[in-house]
Design a protein around this motif. Sequence first.
Motif, PDB file in Angstrom:
ATOM      1  N   PHE A   1       0.940  -1.470  -0.257  1.00 40.87           N
ATOM      2  CA  PHE A   1       0.313  -0.132   0.167  1.00 40.87           C
ATOM      3  C   PHE A   1       0.582   1.501   0.035  1.00 40.87           C
ATOM      4  O   PHE A   1       0.634   2.327  -0.972  1.00 40.87           O
ATOM      5  N   ALA A   2       1.807   1.279   0.695  1.00 42.04           N
ATOM      6  CA  ALA A   2       2.763   2.011   0.927  1.00 42.04           C
ATOM      7  C   ALA A   2       3.706   2.711  -0.148  1.00 42.04           C
ATOM      8  O   ALA A   2       3.541   3.962  -0.463  1.00 42.04           O
ATOM      9  N   SER A   3       4.189   1.718  -0.876  1.00 41.10           N
ATOM     10  CA  SER A   3       4.650   1.377  -1.604  1.00 41.10           C
ATOM     11  C   SER A   3       4.032   2.507  -3.159  1.00 41.10           C
ATOM     12  O   SER A   3       4.581   2.982  -4.422  1.00 41.10           O
ATOM     13  N   VAL A   4       2.823   1.656  -3.703  1.00 39.30           N
ATOM     14  CA  VAL A   4       1.786   2.136  -4.191  1.00 39.30           C
ATOM     15  C   VAL A   4       1.730   3.803  -3.739  1.00 39.30           C
ATOM     16  O   VAL A   4       1.676   4.817  -5.325  1.00 39.30           O
ATOM     17  N   GLU A   5       1.123   4.733  -2.854  1.00 36.85           N
ATOM     18  CA  GLU A   5       1.033   5.479  -2.914  1.00 36.85           C
ATOM     19  C   GLU A   5       2.702   6.355  -2.814  1.00 36.85           C
ATOM     20  O   GLU A   5       2.464   7.842  -3.863  1.00 36.85           O
ATOM     21  N   LEU A   6       3.496   6.161  -2.637  1.00 31.05           N
ATOM     22  CA  LEU A   6       4.576   6.785  -3.042  1.00 31.05           C
ATOM     23  C   LEU A   6       5.232   7.097  -4.567  1.00 31.05           C
ATOM     24  O   LEU A   6       6.018   8.258  -4.682  1.00 31.05           O
ATOM     25  N   ARG A   7       4.222   5.708  -5.533  1.00 28.87           N
ATOM     26  CA  ARG A   7       4.441   5.735  -6.879  1.00 28.87           C
ATOM     27  C   ARG A   7       3.987   6.933  -7.415  1.00 28.87           C
ATOM     28  O   ARG A   7       3.944   7.971  -8.500  1.00 28.87           O
ATOM     29  N   GLU A   8       3.113   7.071  -6.834  1.00 27.14           N
ATOM     30  CA  GLU A   8       1.503   8.370  -7.179  1.00 27.14           C
ATOM     31  C   GLU A   8       2.213   9.480  -6.351  1.00 27.14           C
ATOM     32  O   GLU A   8       1.789  10.180  -7.297  1.00 27.14           O
ATOM     33  N   ARG A   9       3.023   9.196  -5.069  1.00 28.75           N
ATOM     34  CA  ARG A   9       3.529  10.772  -5.106  1.00 28.75           C
ATOM     35  C   ARG A   9       5.042   9.916  -4.525  1.00 28.75           C
ATOM     36  O   ARG A   9       5.981  10.073  -3.682  1.00 28.75           O
ATOM     37  N   PRO A  10       6.090  10.918  -5.564  1.00 24.10           N
ATOM     38  CA  PRO A  10       7.389  10.508  -4.937  1.00 24.10           C
ATOM     39  C   PRO A  10       8.204  11.354  -4.661  1.00 24.10           C
ATOM     40  O   PRO A  10       9.274  11.343  -4.299  1.00 24.10           O
ATOM     41  N   GLU A  11       7.601  12.684  -4.442  1.00 21.36           N
ATOM     42  CA  GLU A  11       7.657  13.792  -3.559  1.00 21.36           C
ATOM     43  C   GLU A  11       8.430  13.531  -2.293  1.00 21.36           C
ATOM     44  O   GLU A  11       8.930  13.737  -1.139  1.00 21.36           O
ATOM     45  N   LEU A  12       7.610  11.882  -1.856  1.00 16.11           N
ATOM     46  CA  LEU A  12       6.969  11.603  -0.368  1.00 16.11           C
ATOM     47  C   LEU A  12       8.267  10.584  -0.405  1.00 16.11           C
ATOM     48  O   LEU A  12       8.628  10.226   1.116  1.00 16.11           O
ATOM     49  N   ILE A  13       9.184  10.628  -0.922  1.00 11.86           N
ATOM     50  CA  ILE A  13       9.679   9.148  -1.305  1.00 11.86           C
ATOM     51  C   ILE A  13      11.225   9.387  -0.611  1.00 11.86           C
ATOM     52  O   ILE A  13      11.875  10.730  -0.514  1.00 11.86           O
ATOM     53  N   GLY A  14      11.120   8.512   0.840  1.00  9.49           N
ATOM     54  CA  GLY A  14      12.545   9.227   1.678  1.00  9.49           C
ATOM     55  C   GLY A  14      11.764   9.260   2.467  1.00  9.49           C
ATOM     56  O   GLY A  14      12.489   9.389   3.898  1.00  9.49           O
TER      57      GLY A  14
END
Length: 475
Positions: free
Chosen positions: A18-31
């Motif tokens: 779930f978290a990875s899908v959201e990070l894919r959609e919002r790459p500014e949150l990666i890290g």
Amino acid sequence: MTPLPPLRYAHVDMDAFFASVELRERPELIGRPVVVGGRPEGRGVVAAASYAAREFGVRSAMPMRQAVKRCPQLVILPTRIALYREVSAKIRAVFDRYSPRVQPLSLDEAYLDLADHPDNDGRSHSLLALAQAIQRDIFNATRLTCSIGVGNSLLVAKLASDYKKPNGITVVAPAQTQRFLDPLDVGRLWGVGPRTRERLVAAGYSNVASVREGGERRLIDCLGERFGQHLWQRTHGIDPREIRGPRPAKSVSRETTFGADVDDTNELRQALDRLLSSVCERLQKKGLSGKTITLKLRRVPFDTHTLSRSFSRPSNRFTEWQGVAYQMLDASRRRHPGAIRLIGTVNRSDAEWREMLSDEQYRVTRHEATERAFTGEHWDRKDEGEYRCICCGAPLFDSAHKYDSGSGWPSFWQPNDNAPIGEREDRRLFMRRTEVHCERCQAHLGHVFPDGPKPTGLRYCINSASLDFVPREDT
């Protein structure tokens, strides 16, 4: 010991799905530490945590308030099940290209049987190449990573997929199975929950190797004959389970609770029409028919009555069921007059119950038998999700309320809100107990005892055979 079978099973587990899908959609949150779930102001629970959040000790199923205390800078995103299902469908399409035998465990993990894949020659390098291809195809389809374990049993494949997370592949050759298992903590073995692990550690066991070195007899003395033998086999990598497909629908049902109690026959018939129409529509969409209809009525104050009628041939047509449903409604109203709080429909005759259930499920749910302790499918299940009635699919319990009672049966400190669970006195076996059953289909579930944990002080001791587990992502 029984010879170990050849390599064939893969367990694919998406990384922090779930978290990875959201990070894919919002790459500014990666890290950044990101979780998916409910808000901390209420009773929100962490559904998934990114690897950055896990560094703060944040884990799935943790109350969101506790997660925020551990990581004040936590980014909390709402759950978007429709999106995750869309991504999961793409993952499943990849699985289907590699094997006709796939057993999904949830939206983000599944077992694959690769025994008949043309590129599988039974040796480790061919299975490694297949795992790499599956991993690559999933990434190309979703831009998400996964971890894959390959082994000669479902047990070994599942343990192996967790060995090199994230984005790892571990292939455990049959000859290396024991070397792979021996260093693992005993709590990693399927069937060993916190209480059982405590018992094993107290007996001097620490890892799989220590269990094997202690011998089978000593393990049986510690855990009992049945479970001791079961765990002894697991420590040697022996797991007789095979891949099974998703369970077919066992019944179609609908019910509704009125906002105000209803005593008008015409209004009750209108509600029954709506429910029956919905049931027939679902049957038709699924290409199914039924021979038996059961009407459930709950009167004020909370006493429930059911009636069943059967046809000589299956049907899914509203016009054929409506007259019978009206007759049952009128008969119940004459026998039990009064205002109605809830009305619902569900199917099945005894012969149909016998046909659709396994022998154990039929024995337990329809004849109030009790399965042996430590033998059921769910007694030590740790996955997040919902437990439903095996007979009619009614939601009964949630993993959030499940705990290890040490009894050998699934134990819950409370049922779901509005769960159709009824109670009655049971004086069999020279004891006075409180039996619990599904009010929707009258399936026997187990018993409730006043020796559970806070906040309810109750222990719902339920037969695994009475329950169907649905992973959190599928509820």
